[in-house]
Design a protein around this motif. Structure first.
Motif, PDB file in Angstrom:
ATOM      1  N   VAL A   1      40.293  42.601  34.507  1.00 55.06           N
ATOM      2  CA  VAL A   1      39.899  41.214  34.736  1.00 55.06           C
ATOM      3  C   VAL A   1      40.440  40.369  33.594  1.00 55.06           C
ATOM      4  O   VAL A   1      40.170  40.642  32.420  1.00 55.06           O
ATOM      5  CB  VAL A   1      38.359  41.083  34.821  1.00 55.06           C
ATOM      6  CG1 VAL A   1      37.972  39.625  35.030  1.00 55.06           C
ATOM      7  CG2 VAL A   1      37.809  41.956  35.942  1.00 55.06           C
ATOM      8  N   GLY A   2      41.195  39.347  33.938  1.00 49.76           N
ATOM      9  CA  GLY A   2      41.766  38.468  32.929  1.00 49.76           C
ATOM     10  C   GLY A   2      42.957  37.727  33.500  1.00 49.76           C
ATOM     11  O   GLY A   2      43.310  37.865  34.668  1.00 49.76           O
ATOM     12  N   GLU A   3      43.602  36.946  32.656  1.00 54.29           N
ATOM     13  CA  GLU A   3      44.727  36.123  33.088  1.00 54.29           C
ATOM     14  C   GLU A   3      46.010  36.929  33.270  1.00 54.29           C
ATOM     15  O   GLU A   3      46.836  36.620  34.125  1.00 54.29           O
ATOM     16  CB  GLU A   3      44.956  35.011  32.057  1.00 54.29           C
ATOM     17  CG  GLU A   3      46.079  34.057  32.393  1.00 54.29           C
ATOM     18  CD  GLU A   3      46.298  33.019  31.315  1.00 54.29           C
ATOM     19  OE1 GLU A   3      47.013  33.341  30.328  1.00 54.29           O
ATOM     20  OE2 GLU A   3      45.765  31.904  31.435  1.00 54.29           O
ATOM     21  N   SER A   4      46.185  37.994  32.465  1.00 51.28           N
ATOM     22  CA  SER A   4      47.464  38.710  32.423  1.00 51.28           C
ATOM     23  C   SER A   4      47.908  39.285  33.766  1.00 51.28           C
ATOM     24  O   SER A   4      49.086  39.149  34.130  1.00 51.28           O
ATOM     25  CB  SER A   4      47.401  39.826  31.371  1.00 51.28           C
ATOM     26  OG  SER A   4      47.147  39.291  30.100  1.00 51.28           O
ATOM     27  N   PRO A   5      47.020  39.946  34.553  1.00 54.16           N
ATOM     28  CA  PRO A   5      47.489  40.470  35.839  1.00 54.16           C
ATOM     29  C   PRO A   5      48.003  39.371  36.772  1.00 54.16           C
ATOM     30  O   PRO A   5      49.033  39.537  37.433  1.00 54.16           O
ATOM     31  CB  PRO A   5      46.237  41.145  36.417  1.00 54.16           C
ATOM     32  CG  PRO A   5      45.389  41.461  35.236  1.00 54.16           C
ATOM     33  CD  PRO A   5      45.627  40.342  34.276  1.00 54.16           C
TER      34      PRO A   5
END
Length: 419
Positions: free
Chosen positions: A208-212
């Motif tokens: 969970v986060g912006e990177s994917p």
């Protein structure tokens, strides 16, 4: 465990007496090192390698947790179930170009073989550089670098894996369809990883986060055979690779424009230290004694009294920095410098430091055709020998350069050629 039985299982019973004389039992065995094996009289490198691999397996077996034998149900609270953690991860999305068109033209069984070959290429490259294939999504693959195992250079590993994937997929060809290509997007940032979602065979550990999301958007921005990265990943890579600035792009789901770069190739920097120190050499502090000693030894060598220096120390203590500082001192002094560097990414490539050194000395460019590289190799050899036609065939084979009919065939066995 009987150590003698253990040695016999691995076909190395000739060392049983030495192990018994030195009181090597099952408590000591998992702690043995290569130096210990030499002291025990294991003289052959192959035997030491076998024993070290077997000891590593034994060490892993000893470290494995013992299963609970109780039939009573275990009470696990919610805190124990929560294994998610916050960490920096480099996420890579790989997508096969034109898979929709292929599905319309190919029989499903043939397409299945193509997808399987593509996924195998991706998995092998990711495994080679220490990544983790999180999910196969048809013609797409989601990969993590930095989870579950973290490295200090995960961004670099991801880009190297991406370059390997692009290269290996380009060599795949489909009869009557032509070659294949992939698009790769890579992004680095803080995420929360480890939450289990789904059930049964569909269960996976979510990130969970912006990177994917960013990696997926950048992958869509890439062209066939291209790798695209954002600013955060670009900063981590320093001068390790050559890049093309793609400018700012409006990406779906992101409020501000994202600046993107396309990875072209590995840079020509001589060492990893130089590639990372793109902002210049920081001042050398507290190394006056070492620098003075190196300068003294250099003076002796320059006067004809040859010297050899071994500089050893823990990672990050400043060995490369000290060598670079000495280079700065000798910048205006006439000398010839030969630099060879090993790399954990090429552990299975025999003599790679010598190959890289020779390639750099000859002045090879990545876009040079084989004939031009052979011309450059001959010019390099002509500086030190008048038997260029004798030596060039050997070194061209060493550098994996096709020679065609330019030289007579080498009628040598592989061992003689290597010697």
């Amino acid at each position: 465990m009987d150590v003698g039985d253990w040695l016999r299982r691995h076909g190395l019973e000739q060392y049983e007496a030495a192990f018994r004389e030195n009181k090597i039992d099952d408590t000591v065995l998992p702690t043995l090192t290569a130096e210990d094996l030499k002291d025990l009289g294991v003289g052959f490198v192959g035997h030491r390698r076998k024993l070290l691999d077997a000891i590593a397996a034994l060490r892993a077996q000893v470290a494995a947790p013992t299963p609970l034998l109780s039939d009573a149900p275990l009470a696990i609270d919610n805190a124990a179930k929560d294994t998610a953690e916050r960490r920096q991860v480099t996420v890579m999305f790989s997508d096969l170009v034109g898979s929709t068109a292929l599905s319309a033209r190919m029989d499903p069984e043939d397409l299945r073989e193509v997808i399987a070959a593509y996924q195998k290429c991706v998995a092998e490259a990711v495994r080679r550089f220490g990544g983790f294939v999180a999910k196969y999504m048809g013609d797409g693959v989601l990969v993590y670098f930095g989870y579950p195992k973290a490295h200090e250079d995960d961004a670099e590993r991801a880009v190297r894996a991406g370059l390997a994937i692009v290269d290996s997929i380009a060599r795949l060809a489909i009869p009557a369809q032509g070659g294949l290509a992939v698009r790769v997007g890579i992004a680095t940032g803080l995420v929360v990883v480890g939450d289990l979602i789904g059930e049964g065979g569909a269960q996976e550990e979510a990130v969970v986060g912006e990177s994917p999301n960013l990696a997926a958007r950048l992958q869509a921005l890439a062209g066939p055979g291209e790798i695209v990265i954002p600013l955060a990943t670009r900063r981590l890579l320093g001068g390790l690779f050559e890049f093309a600035d793609l400018g700012l792009h409006e990406l779906k789901g992101f409020d501000a424009p994202i600046r993107a770069w396309r990875v072209l190739r590995e840079s020509a920097a001589e060492t990893r230290f130089e590639a990372r120190a793109t902002s210049g050499l920081a001042p050398t502090v507290g190394r006056e004694h070492e620098l003075a000693l190196l300068a003294e030894l250099w003076s002796k060598a320059a006067s004809g009294e040859g010297q050899v220096v071994l500089l050893a120390g823990e990672p990050g203590i400043g060995k490369s920095h000290l060598i670079q500082a000495l280079r700065e001192r000798l910048r205006d002094r006439p000398h010839i410098r030969i630099r060879c560097q090993c790399s954990p990414f090429h552990a299975n490539s025999a003599l790679r430091p010598s190959i890289v050194q020779l390639t750099r000395a000859a002045g090879f460019h990545p876009d040079d055709p084989p004939s031009v590289k052979l011309d450059k190799l001959e010019r390099l050899l002509a500086r030190s020998t008048d038997k260029v036609r004798d030596d060039a065939p050997l070194l061209s084979a060493f550098l994996s350069l096709p020679v065609g009919s330019r030289y007579a065939p080498l009628n040598l066995s592989p061992s003689a050629r290597r010697s």
